[in-house]
Structure formats: structure tokens, C-alpha cells
Design an enzyme around this catalytic site. Structure first.
Site, PDB file in Angstrom:
ATOM      1  CD  GLU A 129       4.169  -8.518   1.246  1.00 29.38           C
ATOM      2  OE1 GLU A 129       3.604  -7.572   1.832  1.00 29.38           O
ATOM      3  OE2 GLU A 129       4.934  -9.318   1.801  1.00 29.38           O
ATOM      4  CB  VAL A 130       1.303  -3.244  -2.753  1.00 25.68           C
ATOM      5  CG1 VAL A 130       0.264  -2.281  -3.322  1.00 25.68           C
ATOM      6  CG2 VAL A 130       0.999  -3.562  -1.293  1.00 25.68           C
ATOM      7  CG  HIS A 137       5.578   0.046  -3.434  1.00 24.74           C
ATOM      8  ND1 HIS A 137       4.822  -0.829  -4.169  1.00 24.74           N
ATOM      9  CD2 HIS A 137       6.208  -0.693  -2.495  1.00 24.74           C
ATOM     10  CE1 HIS A 137       4.989  -2.059  -3.698  1.00 24.74           C
ATOM     11  NE2 HIS A 137       5.842  -2.004  -2.686  1.00 24.74           N
ATOM     12  CG  HIS A 139       9.917  -0.389   0.362  1.00 20.60           C
ATOM     13  ND1 HIS A 139       9.023  -0.732   1.351  1.00 20.60           N
ATOM     14  CD2 HIS A 139       9.620  -1.177  -0.700  1.00 20.60           C
ATOM     15  CE1 HIS A 139       8.233  -1.702   0.902  1.00 20.60           C
ATOM     16  NE2 HIS A 139       8.572  -1.989  -0.340  1.00 20.60           N
ATOM     17  CG  ASP A 167       5.497   0.184   4.913  1.00 19.91           C
ATOM     18  OD1 ASP A 167       5.799  -0.166   3.760  1.00 19.91           O
ATOM     19  OD2 ASP A 167       4.899  -0.570   5.724  1.00 19.91           O
ATOM     20  CB  ILE A 168       0.582   0.390   7.255  1.00 25.26           C
ATOM     21  CG1 ILE A 168      -0.531   0.559   8.257  1.00 25.26           C
ATOM     22  CG2 ILE A 168       0.739  -1.056   6.821  1.00 25.26           C
ATOM     23  CD1 ILE A 168      -1.915   0.352   7.678  1.00 25.26           C
TER      24      ILE A 168
HETATM   25  P1  AMP Z   1       6.152  -4.705  -1.182  1.00 27.43           P
HETATM   26  O1  AMP Z   1       6.362  -6.028  -0.502  1.00 27.43           O
HETATM   27  O2  AMP Z   1       7.420  -4.135  -1.750  1.00 27.43           O
HETATM   28  O3  AMP Z   1       5.039  -4.781  -2.184  1.00 27.43           O
HETATM   29  O4  AMP Z   1       5.738  -3.692  -0.051  1.00 27.43           O
HETATM   30  C1  AMP Z   1       4.427  -3.383   0.270  1.00 27.43           C
HETATM   31  C2  AMP Z   1       4.468  -2.478   1.485  1.00 27.43           C
HETATM   32  O5  AMP Z   1       3.217  -1.825   1.602  1.00 27.43           O
HETATM   33  C3  AMP Z   1       4.729  -3.202   2.805  1.00 27.43           C
HETATM   34  O6  AMP Z   1       5.910  -2.664   3.398  1.00 27.43           O
HETATM   35  C4  AMP Z   1       3.468  -2.907   3.618  1.00 27.43           C
HETATM   36  O7  AMP Z   1       3.740  -2.723   4.992  1.00 27.43           O
HETATM   37  C5  AMP Z   1       2.972  -1.627   2.968  1.00 27.43           C
HETATM   38  N1  AMP Z   1       1.536  -1.364   3.126  1.00 27.43           N
HETATM   39  C6  AMP Z   1       0.508  -2.231   2.923  1.00 27.43           C
HETATM   40  N2  AMP Z   1      -0.678  -1.611   3.138  1.00 27.43           N
HETATM   41  C7  AMP Z   1      -0.374  -0.337   3.473  1.00 27.43           C
HETATM   42  C8  AMP Z   1      -1.157   0.814   3.819  1.00 27.43           C
HETATM   43  N3  AMP Z   1      -2.506   0.759   3.868  1.00 27.43           N
HETATM   44  N4  AMP Z   1      -0.528   1.972   4.119  1.00 27.43           N
HETATM   45  C9  AMP Z   1       0.834   2.040   4.091  1.00 27.43           C
HETATM   46  N5  AMP Z   1       1.622   0.994   3.757  1.00 27.43           N
HETATM   47  C10 AMP Z   1       1.031  -0.173   3.469  1.00 27.43           C
END
Ligand code: AMP
Length: 121
Positions: free
Chosen positions: A102-103, A107, A109, A33-34
Site C-alpha cells: 500500500e505504501v 518497508h 513489517h 505500525d499505526i
Molecule cells: P503495506 O501494505 O505493506 O504497504 O503496509 C503499509 C503499512 O503502513 C500498513 O500496515 C499501515 O498500517 C502502515 N501505516 C500507514 N500509515 C502509517 C503511519 N502514518 N504510521 C505508521 N504506520 C502506517
């Protein structure tokens, strides 16, 4: 809701943006995770276009489902946090608005390397 092909994880899968890769096979990619929330914070995603866990379980093949599940354990082993070679970890996935996703690409974690603490705030 339809799958957004321009989400950030879709771009990582297409190699349009880089990631710090941990593990990859035909069905799954894992990377750090970034913005890590714990000492170890990894993500495990299917390569197929699935928005969240419900979408995945509704539409994915048995092979994809097994592969994602097994990849979580494999990545935990690689990171030394599994119940075989470490002290355990937390695997979680957020779904949609109330889940705080958010994405919009499924995924998991994986948090580890230290006590993770309260399950929900
Ligand atoms: P969620 O809130 O469960 O959708 O988590 C999205 C996660 O994606 C967050 O923990 C972000 O830090 C992570 N994230 C967003 N962009 C990137 C990226 N380019 N590379 C790795 N992780 C990312």
C-alpha cells in the site's frame, strides 16, 4: 514507476508527520505500525528513496543494504522478540500490486509478541 515523494513514509522521514520511533541511524528508521495486526507490529524502512525491495536491491549501496538487514535484527532485539532475547517473529515485505503493497516506500513489517500463524491467507 518513479518514487512518489509524497508517500506517507517519505513524510515521516521529513518529519512532516509524527511516528512512534523505535530505532534510527544514518540509513534506517523504525517505528510502530499505526494499525497493528499483531501484539507487536513494527516497521523498518531505509532513509533512501526506494519503492520496494527489488528497487532497493537494484539501486542501493552495499552499506544501505547491510544497514537495513542489520537494523531488522537490532529492532527485534529492542522489542524483545529476537531469537536472542525473545521467541521469534516474522519479517515480511510486500512488493507492488500482487504483493499487496500500500505504501510505495520499502518497508519491512516485524510481527511478534504472539504466534503469528499462517504464512498466507
Ligand atoms: P503495506 O501494505 O505493506 O504497504 O503496509 C503499509 C503499512 O503502513 C500498513 O500496515 C499501515 O498500517 C502502515 N501505516 C500507514 N500509515 C502509517 C503511519 N502514518 N504510521 C505508521 N504506520 C502506517
Amino acid at each position: 514507476m518513479s518514487y512518489d515523494k509524497n508517500n506517507i513514509f517519505a513524510k515521516i522521514l521529513r518529519k512532516e508527520i509524527p511516528c512512534k520511533k523505535i530505532f534510527e541511524n544514518d540509513y534506517v528508521l523504525s517505528f510502530y505500525d499505526i494499525n497493528p495486526q499483531k501484539k507487536i507490529h513494527a516497521l523498518v524502512i531505509p532513509k533512501g528513496e526506494y519503492i520496494n525491495l527489488d528497487d532497493f536491491n537494484n539501486r542501493a549501496s552495499d552499506q544501505e543494504i547491510v544497514a537495513l538487514s542489520k537494523a531488522i535484527t537490532e529492532v527485534a532485539k529492542i522489542l524483545g522478540i529476537s531469537t536472542d532475547n525473545g521467541k521469534g517473529y516474522r519479517a515480511l515485505t510486500n512488493l507492488d500490486d500482487h504483493g499487496g503493497q500500500e505504501v510505495p516506500h520499502l518497508h519491512f513489517h516485524l510481527f511478534g509478541g504472539e504466534k503469528i500463524g499462517k504464512m498466507v491467507e
